[in-house]
Scaffold this active site. Structure first.
Site, PDB file in Angstrom:
ATOM      1  CG  ASP A 193     -55.514  -0.422 -39.862  1.00 44.54           C
ATOM      2  OD1 ASP A 193     -56.523  -0.085 -38.915  1.00 44.54           O
ATOM      3  OD2 ASP A 193     -55.426  -1.461 -40.649  1.00 44.54           O
ATOM      4  CB  SER A 194     -58.499   3.761 -36.778  1.00 42.23           C
ATOM      5  OG  SER A 194     -57.826   3.512 -35.486  1.00 42.23           O
ATOM      6  CG  ASP A 210     -54.313  -2.639 -36.352  1.00 41.88           C
ATOM      7  OD1 ASP A 210     -54.538  -3.860 -36.418  1.00 41.88           O
ATOM      8  OD2 ASP A 210     -55.122  -1.771 -36.578  1.00 41.88           O
ATOM      9  CE  LYS A 254     -56.860  -4.192 -34.126  1.00 46.00           C
ATOM     10  NZ  LYS A 254     -57.365  -4.439 -35.543  1.00 46.00           N
ATOM     11  CD  GLU A 287     -58.761  -4.895 -40.207  1.00 46.26           C
ATOM     12  OE1 GLU A 287     -59.222  -5.256 -41.146  1.00 46.26           O
ATOM     13  OE2 GLU A 287     -58.585  -3.933 -39.584  1.00 46.26           O
ATOM     14  CD  GLU A 319     -64.611  -2.582 -36.694  1.00 43.89           C
ATOM     15  OE1 GLU A 319     -63.472  -2.914 -36.481  1.00 43.89           O
ATOM     16  OE2 GLU A 319     -65.071  -1.582 -37.116  1.00 43.89           O
TER      17      GLU A 319
HETATM   18  O1  KIV Z   1     -57.503   0.039 -36.083  1.00 42.69           O
HETATM   19  C1  KIV Z   1     -58.307   0.380 -35.188  1.00 42.69           C
HETATM   20  O2  KIV Z   1     -58.586   1.489 -34.683  1.00 42.69           O
HETATM   21  C2  KIV Z   1     -59.152  -0.604 -34.965  1.00 42.69           C
HETATM   22  C3  KIV Z   1     -60.332  -0.746 -34.224  1.00 42.69           C
HETATM   23  C4  KIV Z   1     -61.403  -0.165 -34.763  1.00 42.69           C
HETATM   24  C5  KIV Z   1     -60.681  -2.044 -33.279  1.00 42.69           C
HETATM   25  O3  KIV Z   1     -58.965  -1.792 -35.411  1.00 42.69           O
END
Ligand code: KIV
Length: 267
Positions: free
Chosen positions: A47-48, A86, A115, A117, A184
């Site tokens: 989600d970056s 993500d 993934k 968080e 992280e």
């Molecule tokens: O969204 C992302 O790129 C991430 C990485 C920083 C691990 O979660």
């Protein structure tokens, strides 16, 4: 010889044999193709994307529909890498049923794993996803979706109490069936302790060279991101002639434990 598709079984074998896992973010077919061909083991559709592609100031505004779109793009470009999709902010927070529906959307878009968080409160969600055949990568330490609650992009786990909570959460997530754990922005000694403690690979970003693997945001490691970057970022473009070579050098440095350099890229 073309590489065989990376599977969860292969990732477990790598961990058992001590081979480091190289993970890089990707958001589109072209970069996914290059990163896969350069030998990246896992492509993280992070989600970056909100920050490095959309120009947002955090990952909070990213939607599930956008993540589905980018996962589809990456899946089209990829041949053999393991794709991690993500789950964005708000797509798994309401209930286990919501999390299962969101994860299903990412898997149907081409992800091999999702993934998410968060600490202890995500344990039951992880268990429900794994029971339904959805592999899960957990994410602890600095969790960017909580940036407003955490008061900025700060190192996590500095006090004994915070470190104990991280250890408890990490163990609970592994017990619930998570197959990977992104760590992280945690101090290297704590990342080492977590890596020792857990049966699953830890994937570090601003953590420790001893993690089971390393991940970076593609735009950061290619020197595309402007402004002050965290010290865990290394610009792999500087010594490379082109993008493919930069990514190959990243994979090589991770496999040979030459990145991150303790004290230079870690805390
Ligand atoms: O969204 C992302 O790129 C991430 C990485 C920083 C691990 O979660």
């Amino acid at each position: 010889m073309p590489r065989k598709a990376v599977t969860l079984h292969r990732l477990r074998e790598m961990h058992a044999s001590g081979e480091k896992i190289a993970m890089l973010t990707a958001y589109d077919a072209s970069f996914a193709r290059l990163a896969d061909a350069a030998g990246v083991d896992c492509l993280l559709v992070g989600d970056s994307v909100g920050m490095v592609v959309q120009g947002q100031s955090s990952t909070v505004p990213v939607t599930l529909a956008q993540m589905v779109y980018h996962t589809e793009c990456v899946a089209r470009g990829n041949k053999t890498a393991w794709i991690v999709g993500d789950l964005p902010f708000g797509s798994f927070h309401q209930s286990t049923a919501q999390a299962v529906a969101s994860a299903t959307a990412l898997m149907q878009a081409g992800a091999h794993m999702v993934k998410l968080e968060g600490g202890g409160w995500t344990t039951e969600i992880v268990r429900a996803l794994v029971e339904r055949g959805i592999p899960v990568c957990a994410h602890l330490g600095l969790t960017p979706q909580s940036v407003h609650a955490l008061g900025g992009y700060r190192i996590q786990g500095k006090t004994d109490a915070q470190a104990d909570t991280l250890k408890r959460d990490a163990q609970a997530l592994a017990d619930a069936g998570a197959s990977l754990l992104v760590l992280e922005l945690v101090p290297a000694p704590l990342a080492d302790a977590l890596t020792e403690l857990l049966p699953i690979p830890t994937i570090g970003i601003g953590a420790s060279v001893n993690c089971g693997g390393q991940v970076l945001v593609l735009h950061d490691m290619l020197g595309v991101t402007r402004g002050k970057l965290p010290r865990f970022v290394r610009n792999f473009m500087i010594d490379a002639g082109d993008v493919s070579q930069a990514i190959t050098n990243f994979v090589d440095a991770v496999k040979k434990r030459q990145f991150p350099i303790p004290g230079e890229h870690t805390y």
